[in-house]
Scaffold this motif. Structure first.
Motif, mmCIF file in Angstrom:
data_model
loop_
_atom_site.group_PDB
_atom_site.id
_atom_site.type_symbol
_atom_site.label_atom_id
_atom_site.label_comp_id
_atom_site.label_asym_id
_atom_site.label_seq_id
_atom_site.Cartn_x
_atom_site.Cartn_y
_atom_site.Cartn_z
ATOM 1 N N VAL A 71 0.818 -1.213 0.000
ATOM 2 C CA VAL A 71 0.000 0.000 0.000
ATOM 3 C C VAL A 71 0.852 1.263 0.000
ATOM 4 C CG1 VAL A 71 -2.044 -1.068 1.040
ATOM 5 C CG2 VAL A 71 -0.242 -0.150 2.527
ATOM 6 N N ASP A 72 2.039 1.221 0.613
ATOM 7 C CA ASP A 72 2.902 2.399 0.601
ATOM 8 C C ASP A 72 3.402 2.703 -0.809
ATOM 9 O OD1 ASP A 72 2.518 2.505 3.286
ATOM 10 O OD2 ASP A 72 4.613 2.225 3.867
ATOM 11 N N ALA A 73 3.684 1.652 -1.578
ATOM 12 C CA ALA A 73 4.105 1.861 -2.967
ATOM 13 C C ALA A 73 2.967 2.452 -3.790
ATOM 14 C CB ALA A 73 4.569 0.538 -3.573
ATOM 15 N N MET A 100 6.489 5.540 -7.250
ATOM 16 C CA MET A 100 6.448 4.086 -7.214
ATOM 17 C C MET A 100 5.277 3.545 -8.031
ATOM 18 S SD MET A 100 9.059 2.859 -5.881
ATOM 19 C CE MET A 100 8.438 1.188 -5.994
ATOM 20 N N SER A 101 4.167 4.248 -8.033
ATOM 21 C CA SER A 101 3.035 3.826 -8.867
ATOM 22 C C SER A 101 3.418 3.853 -10.349
ATOM 23 C CB SER A 101 1.829 4.734 -8.623
ATOM 24 O OG SER A 101 1.250 4.464 -7.362
ATOM 25 N N ARG A 102 4.186 4.872 -10.735
ATOM 26 C CA ARG A 102 4.657 4.946 -12.120
ATOM 27 C C ARG A 102 5.584 3.776 -12.432
ATOM 28 N NH1 ARG A 102 9.187 6.043 -14.220
ATOM 29 N NH2 ARG A 102 10.075 6.817 -12.265
ATOM 30 N N TYR A 121 6.681 -1.639 -14.756
ATOM 31 C CA TYR A 121 7.044 -3.039 -14.554
ATOM 32 C C TYR A 121 5.958 -3.957 -15.114
ATOM 33 C CZ TYR A 121 8.759 -7.321 -12.388
ATOM 34 O OH TYR A 121 9.233 -8.595 -12.181
ATOM 35 N N LEU A 122 4.698 -3.600 -14.913
ATOM 36 C CA LEU A 122 3.606 -4.397 -15.466
ATOM 37 C C LEU A 122 3.688 -4.442 -16.992
ATOM 38 C CD1 LEU A 122 0.685 -3.180 -13.175
ATOM 39 C CD2 LEU A 122 1.556 -5.528 -13.303
ATOM 40 N N ALA A 123 4.042 -3.316 -17.607
ATOM 41 C CA ALA A 123 4.188 -3.276 -19.066
ATOM 42 C C ALA A 123 5.333 -4.179 -19.519
ATOM 43 C CB ALA A 123 4.429 -1.840 -19.530
ATOM 44 N N SER A 144 -3.762 0.107 -18.374
ATOM 45 C CA SER A 144 -2.504 -0.202 -19.044
ATOM 46 C C SER A 144 -2.440 -1.647 -19.519
ATOM 47 C CB SER A 144 -1.313 0.057 -18.104
ATOM 48 O OG SER A 144 -1.374 -0.801 -16.971
ATOM 49 N N MET A 145 -3.556 -2.390 -19.333
ATOM 50 C CA MET A 145 -3.585 -3.797 -19.736
ATOM 51 C C MET A 145 -4.766 -4.041 -20.678
ATOM 52 S SD MET A 145 -2.661 -5.687 -16.144
ATOM 53 C CE MET A 145 -3.288 -4.402 -15.064
ATOM 54 N N GLY A 146 -4.724 -5.196 -21.344
ATOM 55 C CA GLY A 146 -5.818 -5.565 -22.225
ATOM 56 C C GLY A 146 -7.008 -6.040 -21.430
ATOM 57 N N LYS A 147 -8.058 -6.434 -22.122
ATOM 58 C CA LYS A 147 -9.258 -6.920 -21.476
ATOM 59 C C LYS A 147 -9.036 -8.302 -20.873
ATOM 60 C CE LYS A 147 -12.427 -4.358 -24.459
ATOM 61 N NZ LYS A 147 -13.573 -4.469 -25.397
#
Length: 328
Positions: free
Chosen positions: A222-224, A230-232, A237-239, A324-327
């Motif tokens: 939750v802090d991130a 960090m959210s950016r 990282y997810l991408a 930022s993700m597909g369906k």
């Protein structure tokens, strides 16, 4: 009882990790940002191996990896503040939801193979069905998918938990016990399956297809999430993860060879496992269906009296990265 035990350990871990939390994500004020990421298991699920194979690396931050044997240890590390980003099945967060500490939110789903989660039999076993495990010593990893699919398989065979001799142990201890003949069957996931088949002549009694959803959850501290930088970084990282899964899907032969070398088995055992897969790995957004799937699992654990109270999993989820993700 399990959730209460986790809560005590999580409180201790939280105290030990205070310095890390005060320091943000392990980087000083002028240092390059760092994302602390979990790795659970070897081979196909090892993001370090996948990123290296795909030639993928972050540009604006560093990744610090920590290894874990199971998802419930990842949850403890998140609750203790020593991780920013972790992966696990649907199950470990359920136990956290039943305790007093949930210092993470589930922000994405990695959907993948469930045929690499199995009940494994040692060489020479005469068992032909789950019903044949009545009265037998069956190893499993507590509070993970292996416990869940074992419960479900027993129910389908008309058996209950008390009809077998369940033996809870970690992955490495389970592998040793199975190898030494101390178990009649082993409910397990991941690379130990290929190792046991290749090295010990083990065979699969049944896979978890038809029982598990194939959803593996990405959780973030939750802090991130509260920190814009960090959210950016998490979004980036997810991408990268999505790109890496795409590389694996397009380069199956090369990826199989890399995995085989990593886990120490002949390539054919990995390619055989690839042929049996129920799905390739891909990153998916948070959806109502994903939430409902985890709720169904939580309800079963409560019905089995493995949770101290019923839990609502919806507050654990956060859909802020869906765009930022597909369906799903």
């Amino acid at each position: 009882m399990v959730a209460e035990g986790w809560s005590r350990r999580a409180v201790l871990a939280a105290g030990a990790a205070t310095g890390l939390l005060l320091g943000g994500c392990g980087a000083g004020r002028h240092a390059r940002p760092r994302l602390r990421v979990s790795v659970t298991g070897k081979g196909e699920v090892d993001s370090r191996l996948l990123f290296k194979a795909a030639g993928i690396a972050p540009k604006g931050f560093d990744i610090h990896y920590s290894e874990f044997q199971s998802g419930h240890l990842v949850v403890e590390a998140l609750n203790g503040g020593s991780l920013d980003y972790g992966g696990m099945s649907e199950i470990p967060p359920i136990f956290a939801a039943a305790s007093t500490i949930q210092s993470f939110r589930q922000v994405a789903v990695v959907h993948g193979d469930v045929n690499n989660q199995v009940v494994l039999l040692p060489k020479g076993s005469k068992a032909r069905s789950i019903a044949d495990l009545k009265g037998k010593r069956v190893g499993y990893v507590r509070a993970t998918t292996s416990q869940y699919f074992l419960i479900r398989m027993l129910e389908e065979a008309g058996l209950g938990w008390d009809d077998i001799r369940p033996v809870a142990m970690g992955v490495s201890d389970g592998a040793a016990a199975f190898s030494q003949g101390a178990l009649d069957a082993w409910a397990i996931y991941g690379f130990p399956i290929q190792r046991a088949i290749a090295m010990e002549g083990a065979r699969i009694l049944r896979t978890a297809q038809g029982i598990l959803s194939g959803n593996y959850l990405i959780s973030v501290h939750v802090d991130a999430l509260a920190d814009p930088e960090m959210s950016r970084i998490i979004r980036e990282y997810l991408a990268l993860a999505q790109q890496a899964y795409g590389w694996a899907a397009a380069n199956q032969d090369e990826w199989a060879g890399i995995i085989a070398r990593n886990i120490g088995v002949p390539r054919q055992y990995v390619t055989d496992q690839f042929r049996r897969r129920s799905a390739i790995y891909e990153l998916r957004p948070v959806t109502d269906a994903a939430i409902a799937s985890q709720q169904e699992v939580a309800d079963l654990f409560f019905a089995q009296k493995l949770l101290p109270r019923a839990v609502d999993v919806r507050p654990l989820w956060d859909a802020r990265f869906n765009d930022s993700m597909g369906k799903g």
